[in-house]
Design a protein around this motif. Sequence first.
Motif, PDB file in Angstrom:
ATOM      1  N   GLU A   1      -0.246  -7.159   0.955  1.00 12.62           N
ATOM      2  CA  GLU A   1      -1.111  -8.223   0.455  1.00 12.62           C
ATOM      3  C   GLU A   1      -1.625  -7.963  -0.959  1.00 12.62           C
ATOM      4  N   GLU A   2      -1.928  -6.731  -1.274  1.00 13.76           N
ATOM      5  CA  GLU A   2      -2.457  -6.425  -2.602  1.00 13.76           C
ATOM      6  C   GLU A   2      -1.358  -6.057  -3.582  1.00 13.76           C
ATOM      7  N   GLY A   3      -0.143  -5.906  -3.086  1.00 15.08           N
ATOM      8  CA  GLY A   3       0.997  -5.716  -3.970  1.00 15.08           C
ATOM      9  C   GLY A   3       1.200  -4.320  -4.518  1.00 15.08           C
ATOM     10  N   TYR A   4       0.604  -3.327  -3.894  1.00 21.45           N
ATOM     11  CA  TYR A   4       0.820  -1.962  -4.363  1.00 21.45           C
ATOM     12  C   TYR A   4       2.241  -1.510  -4.024  1.00 21.45           C
ATOM     13  N   ASP A   5       2.797  -0.671  -4.896  1.00 23.44           N
ATOM     14  CA  ASP A   5       4.082  -0.033  -4.615  1.00 23.44           C
ATOM     15  C   ASP A   5       3.880   1.212  -3.760  1.00 23.44           C
ATOM     16  N   LEU A   6       2.779   1.889  -3.993  1.00 26.58           N
ATOM     17  CA  LEU A   6       2.476   3.136  -3.277  1.00 26.58           C
ATOM     18  C   LEU A   6       0.969   3.257  -3.141  1.00 26.58           C
ATOM     19  N   VAL A   7       0.526   3.669  -1.972  1.00 25.94           N
ATOM     20  CA  VAL A   7      -0.898   3.929  -1.751  1.00 25.94           C
ATOM     21  C   VAL A   7      -1.022   5.340  -1.193  1.00 25.94           C
ATOM     22  N   SER A   8      -1.801   6.168  -1.868  1.00 29.77           N
ATOM     23  CA  SER A   8      -1.970   7.558  -1.455  1.00 29.77           C
ATOM     24  C   SER A   8      -3.327   7.747  -0.804  1.00 29.77           C
ATOM     25  N   GLY A   9      -3.352   8.546   0.262  1.00 31.83           N
ATOM     26  CA  GLY A   9      -4.617   8.851   0.911  1.00 31.83           C
ATOM     27  C   GLY A   9      -5.447   9.823   0.088  1.00 31.83           C
ATOM     28  N   TYR A  10      -6.749   9.749   0.276  1.00 29.52           N
ATOM     29  CA  TYR A  10      -7.687  10.638  -0.406  1.00 29.52           C
ATOM     30  C   TYR A  10      -8.618  11.221   0.651  1.00 29.52           C
TER      31      TYR A  10
END
Length: 319
Positions: free
Chosen positions: A111-120
């Motif tokens: 939905e937000e269009g990220y290619d990659l989301v990394s955990g923190y």
Amino acid sequence: MDISVIVPLFNEAESLPELYAWIARVMKENNFTYEVIFVNDGSTDNSWQVIEELAAENDTVRGIKFRRNYGKSPALFCGFKEAQGNVVITMDADLQDSPDEIPELYRMITEEGYDLVSGYKQNRKQGDPLSKTIPTKLFNATARKVSGIHNLHDFNCGLKAYRKDVVKNIEVYGEMHRYIPYLAKNAGFDKIGEKPVHHQARQYGKSKFMGWNRFVNGYLDLITLWFLSTFGKKPMHVFGFLGTIMFFIGFIAAIVIGALKLYALSTGTPARLITDMPYFYIALTMMILGTQFFLTGFIADLISRDSHDRNDYQIEKTI
């Protein structure tokens, strides 16, 4: 298929049933179609037997078994190769990564269009020694500076989400799993986000990744990746440039030494032998090194990133 979950593991037999049950519950609650790919990285316990039992009972379970231990990067590479989901989630097998984070990670990609989301991992549990926490902070600060990805605080977090195109267009090898966001950026996938995630205490066994040694290797890998991303396709630009400069300086120095000797001879001024002058050997060394650097760049240009068996891993079984 909505989601592929890739779980690289080494000697984590005790946690696998609980981890899969947790993932399956989250997927069912959110009506996701999914697969879970367990990559057994040469475990010496009964991890593969557990994976086979899970696969026999659940058609969403897949498994890859290495003949020996290769490391996390090769495990992820093979998992990425087999993944079919539109969104790929990676997580560790030790139950410290929470599958409850999956729906939000999926939403951020779709939905937000990220290619990659990394955990923190903001709330790291007590028990991590200083030999792990201090180097981690230094490592992440350096990685942010070198990669130019300033919004990531935890490059090495195992919990990440990817658009399918990302994992199909990057090459994870050696120990480059720490730098997957950097690899993705270099491949043109630059919409990279971060999500604070819950970090749980390990329930079984002990961490397989402790100590300072992994951070020394991490810095060396970061230098390698920086060089490859900057000069990997054009090594002649750096080696040829350095070689040319060094050869030119040495050549000019040799000419000056020769001219001074000729001047001394023409005027009858006493002068030392050229071979007795340290500057002669310095100039000669500069010319030799310059030639070697230039030839290194030329050869590197010919063989640049042309190793066909770099990601050739011996897979004993697949499910």
